[in-house]
Design a protein around this motif. Structure first.
Motif, PDB file in Angstrom:
ATOM      1  N   VAL A 474       0.856  -1.132  -0.102  1.00  0.00           N
ATOM      2  CA  VAL A 474      -0.110  -0.071  -0.100  1.00  0.00           C
ATOM      3  C   VAL A 474       0.753   1.428   0.149  1.00  0.00           C
ATOM      4  CG1 VAL A 474      -1.659   1.268   1.386  1.00  0.00           C
ATOM      5  CG2 VAL A 474      -1.805  -0.986   0.849  1.00  0.00           C
ATOM      6  N   ALA A 475       1.930   1.177   0.867  1.00  0.00           N
ATOM      7  CA  ALA A 475       2.823   2.413   0.963  1.00  0.00           C
ATOM      8  C   ALA A 475       3.427   2.629  -0.377  1.00  0.00           C
ATOM      9  CB  ALA A 475       4.020   2.140   1.854  1.00  0.00           C
ATOM     10  N   ALA A 476       3.865   1.561  -1.071  1.00  0.00           N
ATOM     11  CA  ALA A 476       4.489   1.701  -2.524  1.00  0.00           C
ATOM     12  C   ALA A 476       3.510   2.322  -3.423  1.00  0.00           C
ATOM     13  CB  ALA A 476       4.898   0.234  -2.992  1.00  0.00           C
ATOM     14  N   LEU A 477       2.164   1.624  -3.315  1.00  0.00           N
ATOM     15  CA  LEU A 477       1.071   2.286  -4.442  1.00  0.00           C
ATOM     16  C   LEU A 477       1.007   3.608  -4.192  1.00  0.00           C
ATOM     17  CD1 LEU A 477      -1.272   1.346  -6.150  1.00  0.00           C
ATOM     18  CD2 LEU A 477      -2.508   1.016  -4.203  1.00  0.00           C
ATOM     19  N   LEU A 478       0.892   4.225  -2.974  1.00  0.00           N
ATOM     20  CA  LEU A 478       0.533   5.420  -2.672  1.00  0.00           C
ATOM     21  C   LEU A 478       1.877   6.442  -3.051  1.00  0.00           C
ATOM     22  CD1 LEU A 478      -1.104   5.496   0.634  1.00  0.00           C
ATOM     23  CD2 LEU A 478      -2.135   6.411  -1.488  1.00  0.00           C
ATOM     24  N   GLN A 479       2.948   5.663  -3.264  1.00  0.00           N
ATOM     25  CA  GLN A 479       4.198   6.520  -3.878  1.00  0.00           C
ATOM     26  C   GLN A 479       4.451   6.378  -5.156  1.00  0.00           C
ATOM     27  OE1 GLN A 479       7.082   4.732  -0.911  1.00  0.00           O
ATOM     28  NE2 GLN A 479       7.360   6.467  -0.073  1.00  0.00           N
ATOM     29  N   SER A 480       3.565   5.798  -6.019  1.00  0.00           N
ATOM     30  CA  SER A 480       3.270   5.560  -7.496  1.00  0.00           C
ATOM     31  C   SER A 480       4.377   4.460  -7.726  1.00  0.00           C
ATOM     32  CB  SER A 480       3.504   6.862  -8.181  1.00  0.00           C
ATOM     33  OG  SER A 480       2.704   7.742  -7.894  1.00  0.00           O
ATOM     34  N   ASP A 481       4.916   3.629  -6.899  1.00  0.00           N
ATOM     35  CA  ASP A 481       5.928   2.643  -7.322  1.00  0.00           C
ATOM     36  C   ASP A 481       5.056   1.276  -7.387  1.00  0.00           C
ATOM     37  OD1 ASP A 481       7.922   0.610  -7.034  1.00  0.00           O
ATOM     38  OD2 ASP A 481       8.693   1.002  -5.322  1.00  0.00           O
ATOM     39  N   PHE A 482       4.566   1.428  -8.548  1.00  0.00           N
ATOM     40  CA  PHE A 482       3.533   0.369  -9.004  1.00  0.00           C
ATOM     41  C   PHE A 482       4.042  -1.308  -9.065  1.00  0.00           C
ATOM     42  CE2 PHE A 482       1.194   4.100 -11.003  1.00  0.00           C
ATOM     43  CZ  PHE A 482       0.596   4.389 -10.058  1.00  0.00           C
ATOM     44  N   ALA A 483       5.252  -1.152  -9.575  1.00  0.00           N
ATOM     45  CA  ALA A 483       5.890  -2.529  -9.612  1.00  0.00           C
ATOM     46  C   ALA A 483       6.048  -3.050  -8.246  1.00  0.00           C
ATOM     47  CB  ALA A 483       7.276  -2.309 -10.271  1.00  0.00           C
ATOM     48  N   THR A 484       6.316  -2.498  -7.433  1.00  0.00           N
ATOM     49  CA  THR A 484       6.450  -2.884  -6.000  1.00  0.00           C
ATOM     50  C   THR A 484       5.294  -3.334  -5.464  1.00  0.00           C
ATOM     51  OG1 THR A 484       8.683  -1.720  -5.444  1.00  0.00           O
ATOM     52  CG2 THR A 484       7.590  -2.454  -3.585  1.00  0.00           C
ATOM     53  N   ALA A 485       4.168  -2.560  -5.749  1.00  0.00           N
ATOM     54  CA  ALA A 485       2.892  -2.656  -5.124  1.00  0.00           C
ATOM     55  C   ALA A 485       2.253  -4.014  -5.862  1.00  0.00           C
ATOM     56  CB  ALA A 485       1.897  -1.561  -5.566  1.00  0.00           C
ATOM     57  N   GLU A 486       2.520  -4.354  -7.062  1.00  0.00           N
ATOM     58  CA  GLU A 486       2.065  -5.491  -7.764  1.00  0.00           C
ATOM     59  C   GLU A 486       3.004  -6.639  -7.082  1.00  0.00           C
ATOM     60  OE1 GLU A 486       2.003  -7.156 -12.253  1.00  0.00           O
ATOM     61  OE2 GLU A 486       2.905  -5.562 -11.633  1.00  0.00           O
ATOM     62  N   LYS A 487       4.184  -6.539  -6.974  1.00  0.00           N
ATOM     63  CA  LYS A 487       4.984  -7.734  -6.192  1.00  0.00           C
ATOM     64  C   LYS A 487       4.355  -7.883  -4.816  1.00  0.00           C
ATOM     65  CE  LYS A 487       8.825  -6.991  -3.837  1.00  0.00           C
ATOM     66  NZ  LYS A 487      10.038  -6.910  -3.551  1.00  0.00           N
ATOM     67  N   TYR A 488       4.205  -7.043  -4.185  1.00  0.00           N
ATOM     68  CA  TYR A 488       3.376  -7.381  -2.616  1.00  0.00           C
ATOM     69  C   TYR A 488       2.192  -7.635  -2.732  1.00  0.00           C
ATOM     70  CZ  TYR A 488       7.734  -6.127  -0.295  1.00  0.00           C
ATOM     71  OH  TYR A 488       9.087  -6.312   0.202  1.00  0.00           O
ATOM     72  N   GLY A 489       1.206  -7.419  -3.904  1.00  0.00           N
ATOM     73  CA  GLY A 489      -0.085  -7.718  -4.004  1.00  0.00           C
ATOM     74  C   GLY A 489       0.146  -9.398  -4.132  1.00  0.00           C
ATOM     75  N   ALA A 490       1.012  -9.646  -5.099  1.00  0.00           N
ATOM     76  CA  ALA A 490       1.062 -11.138  -5.342  1.00  0.00           C
ATOM     77  C   ALA A 490       1.527 -11.975  -4.220  1.00  0.00           C
ATOM     78  CB  ALA A 490       2.085 -11.444  -6.462  1.00  0.00           C
ATOM     79  N   LEU A 491       2.535 -11.520  -3.338  1.00  0.00           N
ATOM     80  CA  LEU A 491       3.076 -12.211  -2.223  1.00  0.00           C
ATOM     81  C   LEU A 491       1.843 -12.244  -1.097  1.00  0.00           C
ATOM     82  CD1 LEU A 491       6.468 -10.575  -1.680  1.00  0.00           C
ATOM     83  CD2 LEU A 491       6.226 -12.998  -2.026  1.00  0.00           C
ATOM     84  N   CYS A 492       0.910 -11.158  -1.063  1.00  0.00           N
ATOM     85  CA  CYS A 492      -0.013 -11.293  -0.162  1.00  0.00           C
ATOM     86  C   CYS A 492      -1.039 -12.309  -0.454  1.00  0.00           C
ATOM     87  CB  CYS A 492      -0.640  -9.768   0.225  1.00  0.00           C
ATOM     88  SG  CYS A 492       0.266  -8.701   0.892  1.00  0.00           S
ATOM     89  N   THR A 493      -1.544 -12.422  -1.716  1.00  0.00           N
ATOM     90  CA  THR A 493      -2.283 -13.282  -2.256  1.00  0.00           C
ATOM     91  C   THR A 493      -1.796 -14.772  -1.928  1.00  0.00           C
ATOM     92  OG1 THR A 493      -2.962 -11.920  -4.019  1.00  0.00           O
ATOM     93  CG2 THR A 493      -3.576 -14.204  -4.170  1.00  0.00           C
ATOM     94  N   ALA A 494      -0.623 -15.052  -2.271  1.00  0.00           N
ATOM     95  CA  ALA A 494       0.042 -16.420  -1.923  1.00  0.00           C
ATOM     96  C   ALA A 494       0.126 -16.750  -0.521  1.00  0.00           C
ATOM     97  CB  ALA A 494       1.359 -16.339  -2.523  1.00  0.00           C
ATOM     98  N   THR A 495       0.481 -15.851   0.342  1.00  0.00           N
ATOM     99  CA  THR A 495       0.502 -16.143   1.764  1.00  0.00           C
ATOM    100  C   THR A 495      -0.838 -16.260   2.226  1.00  0.00           C
ATOM    101  OG1 THR A 495       2.394 -14.554   2.051  1.00  0.00           O
ATOM    102  CG2 THR A 495       1.278 -15.092   4.080  1.00  0.00           C
ATOM    103  N   ALA A 496      -1.955 -15.340   1.922  1.00  0.00           N
ATOM    104  CA  ALA A 496      -3.154 -15.759   2.231  1.00  0.00           C
ATOM    105  C   ALA A 496      -3.820 -16.954   1.949  1.00  0.00           C
ATOM    106  CB  ALA A 496      -4.123 -14.434   1.977  1.00  0.00           C
ATOM    107  N   LEU A 497      -3.563 -17.363   0.673  1.00  0.00           N
ATOM    108  CA  LEU A 497      -4.270 -18.715   0.290  1.00  0.00           C
ATOM    109  C   LEU A 497      -3.474 -19.772   0.861  1.00  0.00           C
ATOM    110  CD1 LEU A 497      -4.165 -18.273  -3.532  1.00  0.00           C
ATOM    111  CD2 LEU A 497      -6.281 -18.802  -2.035  1.00  0.00           C
TER     112      LEU A 497
END
Length: 716
Positions: A474-497
């Protein structure tokens, strides 16, 4: 006690004398770009700086701004503290000092740094940078020693005069009456005795205030006699035997009260005498005497309060200080006793200890061998606050929790530092629970830094890991660092699953969905959000993560042009938020309703929804959200033909975008709307009138500009 009013703290006790010093400061602030007030603790540097800054504020187009550095243990939070003080909540990946220099670059303002003595080197380096790049900036510093910055003008602050001028005596009398309006110096000999007290205390304001607080237990004559006896004792300064009481008195070690050597105070062992001028030793003696007037439990509370960095209430005092002989009820009684002694200052239901008195208490805390235990209690207390804030996010107290997390920022950071060193699991939990608040409050660098350090500190599993990854994303997203936001979105999804964590799945989908929306993939965002909402039907409808995931569907439908569906989804989401008292998601539902109405050709309805969003974002102190809302409101006003009014609102929006360090932001579909409505506004009033109104909005005080934007009457 001082409460914040505008950009400067408000004085809530009388100001006495200092005409000559104020005249010198007036000249210095007129002719110099950096002035440092120096003098020993308690001599009145802060009050003098505040009075001088208030008198000078109108000479600066952008006003006077105040940064209190006394709560900072080191320089790690120096830049964020100064940035907060001048209204900057940077949302970019730039170096913080670069963002601050750019923000101040075209400002004409006075910046006051209070209590800089423990950060002289870092402050000197920072001021050298910002004074070089910000030609309209002037700086006033208070410190016990000069900073050594090039161009620094030093003004020494003396004590109040005690011979030939009534200032010190006036201060003593004022503080007597503040404690008890019936008190005065009316009895025979009182005025002479009070003058002797002021002379003995060498006119040092804090020492005089502490002495005046002792009148409740003595007459003025008795007080003068006791102080005279105290100062006349050969070699004696502070720390008389029994100062904390024996083990029978307060359950404390019997040896604590004994002096280390005849005639030598404990504080004298902790400081080189050559570094403590006579007046500073006088203050230490006065503080030590005030300490002896306290009961054993008041002394213990004095020491245990010292880990607190910010103002606190009685509940926090109980959490941080209760233990052993100091029961919660005894904390309440002892706190009132410290207020009566002027050791702690009270403002409504909030309390504060002056830095000089906190230093003294901290030394006693160390001598008691309680420093680690006190830091542990402090960290546990603020971990508890983070838990309660996290749980209360979607409830009716969301705004209150938002403010509490924002206002206790320095205490939360101190607690996190302690937990990272001594309780990694606690640090991981805390950084995950408080990180979203920080991201929303504009503390993106701290959110990202602490989440990363917590992840790196040791193994972490389950929801704590998901939360930390989500905060980083979320912090990366708000800083317009979309590549990092996308990476952590995928990591969160995998961890939560893997963990079968439904809340985690919703959080991950929100992060990934907003990232996809910002990068032009609304169809993918809509499909994922709908799928996960179906998968997690067991999660309560008022869950914060569920509401945010529903928000993704609204944004995606709008981006796809499915406006009727989007309006229905946004209206239902807003109602769900309203039922639970949730503000943050509700404001973005209002934002979407405003955009939908504008796209459907209903500018009046759009403006109403935009103002509802702005009112909510203002309550949450969310500068980023306010900037988004102002742009949309300006577009709605322009679409109604009020070109000059729209231009002014656009200008105010531009000022808020600068606060967060970004050009105009928002999902891709907003860009063409902005451009079309700006052209409408220019066409309505002409380029010259448009530019004048825009510049007025841009130069307005941000609060004034926002208040003007929220007025509903149309100015055609």
């Amino acid at each position: 006690m001082m409460t914040k009013v505008g950009h400067l703290p408000e004085e809530t006790s009388s100001f006495v004398g200092r005409r000559a010093e104020l005249a010198r400061l007036h000249t210095a602030l007129t002719t110099r770009r950096m002035t440092t007030l120096i003098g020993p603790g308690g001599v009145g540097k802060t009050r003098l700086a505040l009075r001088a800054a208030r008198a000078a504020a109108d000479r600066y187009a952008d006003g006077a701004w105040w940064a209190d550095l006394s709560p900072l243990a080191d320089d790690r939070l120096l830049l964020p503290t100064v940035s907060d003080a001048v209204g900057l909540a940077d949302h970019t990946l730039r170096m913080p000092v670069e963002a601050l220099c750019e923000w101040l670059g075209d400002k004409h303002l006075l910046l006051v740094l209070d209590s800089a003595e423990h950060l002289r080197g870092p402050c000197s380096h920072l001021l050298a940078e910002i004074l070089t790049t910000s030609i309209g900036l002037s700086v006033l510093v208070t410190s016990r020693q000069p900073l050594g910055t090039r161009g620094e003008h030093v003004v020494e602050v003396p004590p109040l005069p005690v011979d030939g001028a009534p200032d010190a005596l006036q201060l003593f009398a004022d503080r007597l009456r503040a404690a008890d309006p019936r008190a005065g110096l009316d009895a025979p000999g009182d005025e002479a005795a009070a003058a002797e007290i002021c002379r003995r205390l060498e006119g040092i304001p804090l020492a005089i205030e502490l002495a005046a607080a002792g009148i409740g237990r003595h007459s003025v004559a008795q007080l003068a006699h006791r102080i005279g006896t105290r100062f006349d004792a050969p070699g004696l300064t502070v720390g008389a035997p029994g100062a904390y009481g024996s083990s029978g008195a307060a359950g404390l070690p019997g040896g604590v009260g004994a002096s280390p050597a005849p005639g030598t105070s404990r504080l004298d062992l902790l400081a080189d005498e050559t570094a403590w001028p006579r007046r500073h030793r006088t203050l230490r003696t006065a503080i030590g005497w005030s300490h002896e007037l306290c009961t054993p439990l008041e002394r213990l509370l004095w020491a245990r309060l010292t880990p607190l960095r910010t103002d606190f209430d009685a509940e926090v005092a109980r959490e941080v200080c209760a233990g052993g002989p100091l029961t919660p009820d005894e904390v309440d009684r002892a706190l009132q006793g410290l207020v009566a002694q002027s050791v702690v200052q009270r403002d409504g239901d909030r309390f504060r200890m002056l830095d000089t008195l906190r230093e003294y208490g901290r030394m006693w805390l160390t001598e008691l061998g309680e420093a680690r235990a006190a830091a542990d209690r402090h960290a546990r207390s603020f971990l508890g606050l983070a838990r309660r804030a996290h749980e209360g996010w979607t409830g009716p107290d969301q705004v209150s929790w938002y403010h509490k997390v924002s206002d206790t920022h320095l205490d939360l950071c101190a607690a996190l530092e302690h937990l990272l060193a001594h309780d990694v699991e606690g640090a991981q939990e805390m950084a995950g629970r408080v990180g979203f608040f920080w991201a929303c409050c504009g503390h993106l660098s701290e959110a990202r830094n602490y989440a990363q350090r917590a992840l790196d500190a040791g193994p972490v599993e389950g929801p704590h890991r998901t939360r930390l990854q989500w905060v980083l994303g979320v912090a990366a997203l708000l800083q317009s660092d979309f590549a990092t936001a996308e990476k952590y979105g995928a990591l969160c999804t995998a961890t939560a699953l893997y963990d079968q964590d439904d809340e985690g799945m919703l959080a991950a989908t929100y992060l990934s969905g907003i990232t996809q929306l910002m990068t032009g993939e609304p169809e993918a965002a809509l499909e994922a959000a709908r799928r996960v909402l179906r998968m997690t039907e067991g999660v309560p409808v008022d869950s914060g993560h569920r509401l945010r995931c529903r928000l993704v569907t609204v944004f995606a439908l709008t981006a796809l042009g499915r406006l009727d569906e989007s309006e229905a989804a946004a209206t239902a989401l807003r109602r769900a938020c309203e039922r639970g008292g949730e503000f943050w998601t509700r404001t973005y539902a209002d934002y979407q309703l405003a955009l939908i109405a504008l796209l459907q050709g209903r500018p009046e309805a759009s403006a109403a929804h935009a103002r509802a969003m702005l009112a909510g974002k203002h309550r949450l102190r969310d500068s980023f959200g306010i900037a988004l809302g102002l742009d949309l409101l300006a577009a709605a006003i322009a679409a109604q033909g009020a070109g000059a009014q729209a231009a002014r609102v656009y200008g105010t929006g531009h000022a808020y975008w600068r606060m967060v360090g970004h050009p105009q932001r928002g999902t891709p579909e907003l860009g063409p709307v902005r451009e079309r409505c700006e052209l409408q506004a220019r066409a309505a009033v002409g380029d010259e009138a448009y530019q004048r109104a825009f510049e007025r909005g841009q130069s307005d005080n941000a609060e004034v500009g926002l208040a003007a934007a929220l007025r509903t009457e149309l100015q055609l």
